[in-house]
Enzyme design. Structure first.
Site, PDB file in Angstrom:
ATOM      1  CD  GLU A 122      -7.817 -12.731  32.240  1.00 34.51           C
ATOM      2  OE1 GLU A 122      -8.853 -12.202  31.810  1.00 34.51           O
ATOM      3  OE2 GLU A 122      -6.719 -12.679  31.669  1.00 34.51           O
ATOM      4  CB  CYS A 144      -9.665  -9.933  28.432  1.00 32.96           C
ATOM      5  SG  CYS A 144      -8.257  -9.808  29.477  1.00 32.96           S
TER       6      CYS A 144
HETATM    7  C1  UN1 Z   1      -5.697  -9.865  28.578  1.00 37.53           C
HETATM    8  O1  UN1 Z   1      -6.153  -9.121  27.716  1.00 37.53           O
HETATM    9  O2  UN1 Z   1      -5.928 -11.085  28.553  1.00 37.53           O
HETATM   10  O3  UN1 Z   1      -4.625  -5.089  32.048  1.00 37.53           O
HETATM   11  C2  UN1 Z   1      -4.787  -9.425  29.642  1.00 37.53           C
HETATM   12  C3  UN1 Z   1      -4.251  -5.291  30.890  1.00 37.53           C
HETATM   13  C4  UN1 Z   1      -3.057  -6.178  30.669  1.00 37.53           C
HETATM   14  C5  UN1 Z   1      -3.435  -7.611  30.599  1.00 37.53           C
HETATM   15  C6  UN1 Z   1      -4.584  -7.945  29.703  1.00 37.53           C
HETATM   16  N1  UN1 Z   1      -2.127  -5.983  31.748  1.00 37.53           N
HETATM   17  O4  UN1 Z   1      -4.801  -4.786  29.938  1.00 37.53           O
END
Ligand code: UN1
Length: 500
Positions: free
Chosen positions: A256, A290
């Site tokens: 991920e 992310c």
């Molecule tokens: C991340 O930034 O690695 O959808 C995860 C989202 C959060 C998770 C982000 N539930 O922004």
């Protein structure tokens, strides 16, 4: 009160021992940039011992009925719920994300525990029609082994929990290497899991190990033959190294990685809703998710007006101490990210962009605080094509939806995307086969803040993995196909005759 003493108070409240602070990896609070304490790094011998304990524990844990494994995850989730304010505060002190988001992160841990508890009674296989008389085909799922988890600083508890809660109900054991920037959140949340295990009468040794270190420790985790799956969250460069190393060993990887997420604002969009959604997605967590919104395509007819409204929202953003109620933007994690942000803004100017805001702000605390940047670009070019893990939103006007979808898909990452429209054809096209190529494509909602019930992850340079909800549990189990003959003859498949 210094953050060092606040942290020791937090660990005291949780009933978890703080590691010896004499030497090791220095942990800073981005709120003021000062060292909280030093955490001892795991030696190679300690790391190997952790994997061995996890391997030994797996041999027992895999035999515990899955709903009983779920009961442990429930007990853990209850503990987390009980300590939610304390844990949320720790996340904020260590990552600099605002308290609301720190609490939201803890809520994600609670949510995935509830999901995993339900999943523990739903590890379904299949019964498949056999081509042979008196034969039965089954597909069954079994625990996999030791799961290695590598996580990033920006979600120092939740990302581990997505993996951990499911892996535990699936009968696996865990070795976790958190970001060296956020080991305290890791030690705290893992400590609660082990406490829940002890209180539930589960032998906690080797169930979930935390190892602390830098790149070389991550490499050791990937290379260790005792680790069956490596689930890694972080940069694309890191994920590529993990993926390649795992492939050489035929080890599973679940990646991920980054995102260069876009949204499209169509002429029929509810612009008030879109401004709020875009702002939260672009500046929340100071642009360090992310799923952060980094690229925005607005229909040319409304683009200037939309940018004006965004700039007004940006101008009034409360930036400051993330522990204070009312603050919406906390600090960047460190100077490195600040410098990358400034370099990207320079490159955007060189590529013909008009940069609004983005500079450092003195909030009287030290630390790296910035007003999030909005950059009007003439076209999708320069740094806009790359992920800079900082609050920069690039805006480009578009003329036709096909063009905007093409731009949405024209970057190397494929994590999250969104469209704002009240036109059914536009919305359905965006989420169709010829629409967004991302793992997440949303309608009238921003790119970030996904719920745990869906599968989370993305395509291309985002790594292809899916975590959390839907059928992501299958990552943590091995699949077996069983053919059972309950007759007295031996018919062979494909009609083959082989008389002996
Ligand atoms: C991340 O930034 O690695 O959808 C995860 C989202 C959060 C998770 C982000 N539930 O922004």
């Amino acid at each position: 009160m210094s953050y060092a003493s606040q942290v020791s108070g937090i660990f005291g409240k949780l009933g978890i021992e703080l590691p010896d602070a004499a030497s090791g990896i220095e942990v800073r609070s981005p709120i003021d940039g000062n060292v909280i304490l030093a955490v001892p790094a795991s030696t190679q011998a300690e790391f190997s011992a952790s994997v061995e304990r996890a391997q030994a524990c797996f041999l027992k844990w895999r035999n515990v009925p899955a709903p009983q494994r779920g009961a442990l995850v429930r007990a853990f989730g209850e503990k987390v719920r009980q300590h939610k304010p304390t844990l949320g505060r720790l996340v904020t002190i260590e990552t600099g994300k605002i308290l609301q988001e720190g609490l939201g992160e803890v809520q994600e841990v609670i949510d995935i525990c509830e999901f995993a508890l339900g999943q523990s009674r739903q590890l379904y296989g299949l019964a498949i029609a056999s081509e042979r008389p008196d034969h039965k085909l089954l597909e069954t799922w079994h625990p996999l082994g030791v799961v290695g988890i590598i996580s990033a600083f920006n979600f120092p508890m939740a990302v581990w929990a997505w993996n951990a809660a499911l892996a535990l109900v699936c009968g696996d054991t865990l070795v976790w290497k958190p970001s060296e920037k956020t080991p305290l959140s890791a030690l705290a949340i893992n400590g609660l899991l082990l406490a829940a295990a002890r209180e539930s009468g589960v032998d906690a040794a080797g169930l979930s190990e935390v190892v602390i270190g830098e790149l070389d420790l991550g490499e050791a985790l990937v290379a260790h033959p005792g680790v069956r799956l490596v689930s890694a969250t972080g940069s694309t460069a890191m994920g590529r190294a993990v993926g390649e190393a795992c492939a050489r060993l035929f080890k599973r990887s679940l990646l991920e990685l980054g995102g260069n997420n876009a949204a499209i604002v169509c002429p029929s969009a509810d612009s008030q809703l879109a401004v709020r959604a875009v702002t939260f997605a672009a500046v929340g967590t100071a642009g360090q998710r992310c799923t952060t919104l980094r690229r925005l395509f607005v229909h040319r007819a409304g683009c200037a007006q939309f940018v004006k409204r965004l700039l007004a929202a940006y101008e009034n953003l409360p930036i400051g101490n993330p522990l204070h109620e009312g603050t919406l933007i906390g600090p960047l994690i460190d100077q490195g990210i600040y410098e990358r942000m400034q370099a990207a803004l320079q490159a955007a100017r060189a590529a013909g962009g008009t940069v609004h805001y983005g500079g450092r702000i003195d909030v009287g605390l030290g630390g790296f605080y910035v007003r999030p940047a909005l950059v009007e670009m003439p076209a999708q070019t320069g740094p806009m094509c790359e992920e800079t893990f900082a609050p920069i939103l690039y805006v480009v006007p578009y003329d036709g939806l096909d063009e905007a979808i093409e731009w949405n898909n024209a970057v190397s990452h494929g994590l999250s995307s969104a469209i704002f429209t009240r036109d059914l054809q536009e919305a359905e096209t965006f989420i169709s086969a010829r629409g967004s190529d991302c793992g997440i494509s949303n309608v009238n909602i921003g790119t970030s803040g996904a719920e745990i019930g869906g599968a989370f992850g993305g395509e291309k340079d985002t790594g292809g993995g899916r975590e959390a909800g839907s059928d992501a549990w299958k990552n943590y189990m091995r699949r077996a196909t069983n053919t059972i003959n309950y007759g007295t003859s031996l018919p062979l498949a494909q009609g083959i005759r082989f008389e002996v």
